[in-house]
Design a protein around this motif. Sequence first.
Motif, PDB file in Angstrom:
ATOM      1  N   ALA A  29       9.374 -38.684  34.476  1.00 55.42           N
ATOM      2  CA  ALA A  29       8.403 -37.605  34.237  1.00 55.42           C
ATOM      3  C   ALA A  29       7.303 -38.088  33.301  1.00 55.42           C
ATOM      4  CB  ALA A  29       9.106 -36.381  33.660  1.00 55.42           C
ATOM      5  N   ALA A  73       6.134 -34.652  37.817  1.00 52.36           N
ATOM      6  CA  ALA A  73       7.184 -34.624  36.792  1.00 52.36           C
ATOM      7  C   ALA A  73       8.318 -33.697  37.227  1.00 52.36           C
ATOM      8  CB  ALA A  73       6.604 -34.161  35.459  1.00 52.36           C
ATOM      9  N   ARG A 123      15.371 -39.662  34.448  1.00 46.44           N
ATOM     10  CA  ARG A 123      14.477 -38.699  35.086  1.00 46.44           C
ATOM     11  C   ARG A 123      13.343 -38.305  34.141  1.00 46.44           C
ATOM     12  NH1 ARG A 123      18.678 -34.136  36.978  1.00 46.44           N
ATOM     13  NH2 ARG A 123      19.942 -35.184  35.421  1.00 46.44           N
ATOM     14  N   GLN A 124      13.681 -38.166  32.863  1.00 47.25           N
ATOM     15  CA  GLN A 124      12.640 -37.777  31.901  1.00 47.25           C
ATOM     16  C   GLN A 124      11.671 -38.927  31.646  1.00 47.25           C
ATOM     17  OE1 GLN A 124      15.783 -36.316  29.602  1.00 47.25           O
ATOM     18  NE2 GLN A 124      15.235 -34.154  29.857  1.00 47.25           N
ATOM     19  N   MET A 158       5.650 -31.179  28.275  1.00 44.92           N
ATOM     20  CA  MET A 158       5.087 -31.059  29.629  1.00 44.92           C
ATOM     21  C   MET A 158       3.573 -30.841  29.578  1.00 44.92           C
ATOM     22  SD  MET A 158       5.869 -31.184  32.836  1.00 44.92           S
ATOM     23  CE  MET A 158       7.638 -31.286  32.582  1.00 44.92           C
ATOM     24  N   MET A 201      10.744 -29.737  29.884  1.00 38.68           N
ATOM     25  CA  MET A 201      11.221 -31.122  29.970  1.00 38.68           C
ATOM     26  C   MET A 201      12.736 -31.204  29.859  1.00 38.68           C
ATOM     27  SD  MET A 201      10.237 -34.223  30.443  1.00 38.68           S
ATOM     28  CE  MET A 201       8.472 -33.859  30.384  1.00 38.68           C
ATOM     29  N   GLN A 219       2.005 -32.848  36.787  1.00 37.04           N
ATOM     30  CA  GLN A 219       3.137 -32.012  36.361  1.00 37.04           C
ATOM     31  C   GLN A 219       4.046 -31.675  37.537  1.00 37.04           C
ATOM     32  OE1 GLN A 219       0.266 -29.737  34.395  1.00 37.04           O
ATOM     33  NE2 GLN A 219       0.912 -30.319  32.337  1.00 37.04           N
ATOM     34  N   ALA A 255      10.304 -35.502  39.774  1.00 40.26           N
ATOM     35  CA  ALA A 255      11.037 -36.573  39.092  1.00 40.26           C
ATOM     36  C   ALA A 255      12.264 -36.015  38.378  1.00 40.26           C
ATOM     37  CB  ALA A 255      10.126 -37.281  38.091  1.00 40.26           C
ATOM     38  N   LEU A 256      12.124 -34.822  37.830  1.00 37.46           N
ATOM     39  CA  LEU A 256      13.222 -34.226  37.066  1.00 37.46           C
ATOM     40  C   LEU A 256      14.250 -33.544  37.968  1.00 37.46           C
ATOM     41  CD1 LEU A 256      11.018 -32.875  34.142  1.00 37.46           C
ATOM     42  CD2 LEU A 256      12.782 -34.641  33.943  1.00 37.46           C
TER      43      LEU A 256
END
Lengths: 377, 377
Positions: free
Chosen positions: A235, B235, A231-232, A206, B206, B232, B238-239
């Motif tokens: 990200a 992200a 999803r990752q 991250m 993550m 971030q 997204a996650l």
Amino acid sequence: MKTPLCERFGIEYPIFGFTPSEEVAAAISRAGGLGVLGCVRFNEPDELDAVLEWMHENTDGKPFGVDVVMPAKIPTEGSKMDLDAMIPPEHRAFVERTLDDLGVPQLPDGGDRVNTGVLGWLHSVARSHVDIAMEHTRKYGQIKLIANALGSPPEDVIGIAHDNGVAVAALAGAREHALHHLDAGVDIVIAQGYEGGGHTGEVTSMVLWPELVDAAGEAPVLAAGGVGSGRQIAAAIALGAQGVWMGTYWLTAAEYNLGAHKPGEPSTVQQALLAATSRDTVRRRIYSGKPARLLKTAWTDAWDAPGAPEPLPMPLQNLLVGEAHARISASDDPKVVAMPAGQIVGRCNEITPVEKLIDGLVSEYREAVARMNATLD
Amino acid sequence: MKTPLCERFGIEYPIFGFTPSEEVAAAISRAGGLGVLGCVRFNEPDELDAVLEWMHENTDGKPFGVDVVMPAKIPTEGSKMDLDAMIPPEHRAFVERTLDDLGVPQLPDGGDRVNTGVLGWLHSVARSHVDIAMEHTRKYGQIKLIANALGSPPEDVIGIAHDNGVAVAALAGAREHALHHLDAGVDIVIAQGYEGGGHTGEVTSMVLWPELVDAAGEAPVLAAGGVGSGRQIAAAIALGAQGVWMGTYWLTAAEYNLGAHKPGEPSTVQQALLAATSRDTVRRRIYSGKPARLLKTAWTDAWDAPGAPEPLPMPLQNLLVGEAHARISASDDPKVVAMPAGQIVGRCNEITPVEKLIDGLVSEYREAVARMNATLD
């Protein structure tokens, strides 16, 4: 799921799949990603040559890559016998005693395979991997990427790769590594976070990915460490990467056929991976001499126990545990496994064909982007 | 940047900002996020009461939250004197010697402030924080969230919060923690990855965030650990998170005015934070007795040196280092700082007002979503 890397490599998805299995690597390339074959397990040039020939025959002309372990600084090297002499007897005794305690059988053929997976860590052997890969590229033009898992590749190797139209990638666990790679002429930075399998630094994906994206400027960054879902991947793209580098995720692919297994059943290693949660890994120097994330098993526990010796520096630790790895790999106890694996192993819960894995990644990626669009005013 | 949490809390952005500074917390709420005031530094109920009153007067009626440190299992407690007797003299001697070696001056007032930031870790004091927060909520209705940084809050506290229309959140570093929180009646899971400042587990953001999103089902997850940019936050969404929980990022806000500082200059702690890279943190038990990520300084180095004692369990370690923290906090050497900070500290490179920080997060978030849309076929 298109980024500039797709056009550059002639691939459908910016999914770079690292695996020691040619069956898996070929399947990844056939499914639209870029399969990258890990070469460290090949001791003999002829073995790798034959496997690359097999890759050619099983990839429908699609591109693929190779991954070598090649320190830029040539380590103290010599014959295996010279290096063997540098290993303290107490270390050997600990390994022998531990294998006995854990009930790991001797190798059935009496030790002919003791070098399995060992010599690939030596500079001279890694260099022969490069030569063979370049030969194949001149013949078939399919090898589009050479990746180095350990520091920047030597300057002349980068030159040879570029002369053959092959891009060079290198793993980085910190900003300084990435800048060093780019100075050396590396084309693509693979930003590997703390959670990744194998060698990692302390900074997590991250934090590391965007830091290396910013440091790399125009050079593309592949996001590695912790990727096992669409999803990752989303990200990774959100954080500025142009694609992902996945390793652990393919170890439970149906095509993965390395290691001891009964016909039609998952291998011993796969059984261990299927059972593991995200908390069942440790980062230790016991695999190679440098910190690498491994599946937590009775083998890693033994090295953590009071009285266990400190691991040796690379490449001595590899030589020390080479036979142990071969014995463990040939045995059938999922509680005793010596295997690099990232924290994403918690998501490896069933044996699945590569094509289905990639379909799942792509569709989940699309869902993630849709969810993000729903947050816009 | 809208998620269902925005409507639920009446906020513009799903940015939850944890900070021990009321100035920063108020600024976050005014700028459209939810400022969450860390209460652990308040020893006396009256202090917290006065600060919450100040928050009311400085937040234009906008919602905010409080964060307490309250173990569900009531630890061995007693008077400070009883607990003091449980601290081995060798530990005290090590702390004294280390402070001397590092040149940390005695407190100017001779030690009246030795309890600063210590008693808040005791259950009885944390409980008084809850009572005062509930009183304020009944009076002004602005406190919308109570977060617990240490395990699930006690059942009756959850009941009292709900009776007052206050949502309850709790930090989780593993799937098991999240499930336990939800069983206990917690409304929102804060998934704090390994890279975060303060208490963390081993699993990184993550990997942890999507794992807890899946585990939490309908319950919303806030993503914590490693968030210091709009990318971030993208992200996190997204996650699958519904928002972010940020802590370290606000320590270099212009409004942050805790700790020793010369007029118009960044504080000693801020100077240390501004200079730190993502590799300048360590995760150690020396701050509280449980693993917490801290800025790596001469203070943490001293505890890593050969001969340093093992940290004591919570809450004894807090008591042991309470005076040391106060002395360090009052001194002016940025190389000797005792401060929780996440790896995102590498992105804290200038003193910036909160409103500008939030504007930057939001605009970078939009850019990230646009970049993702460009990857769609």
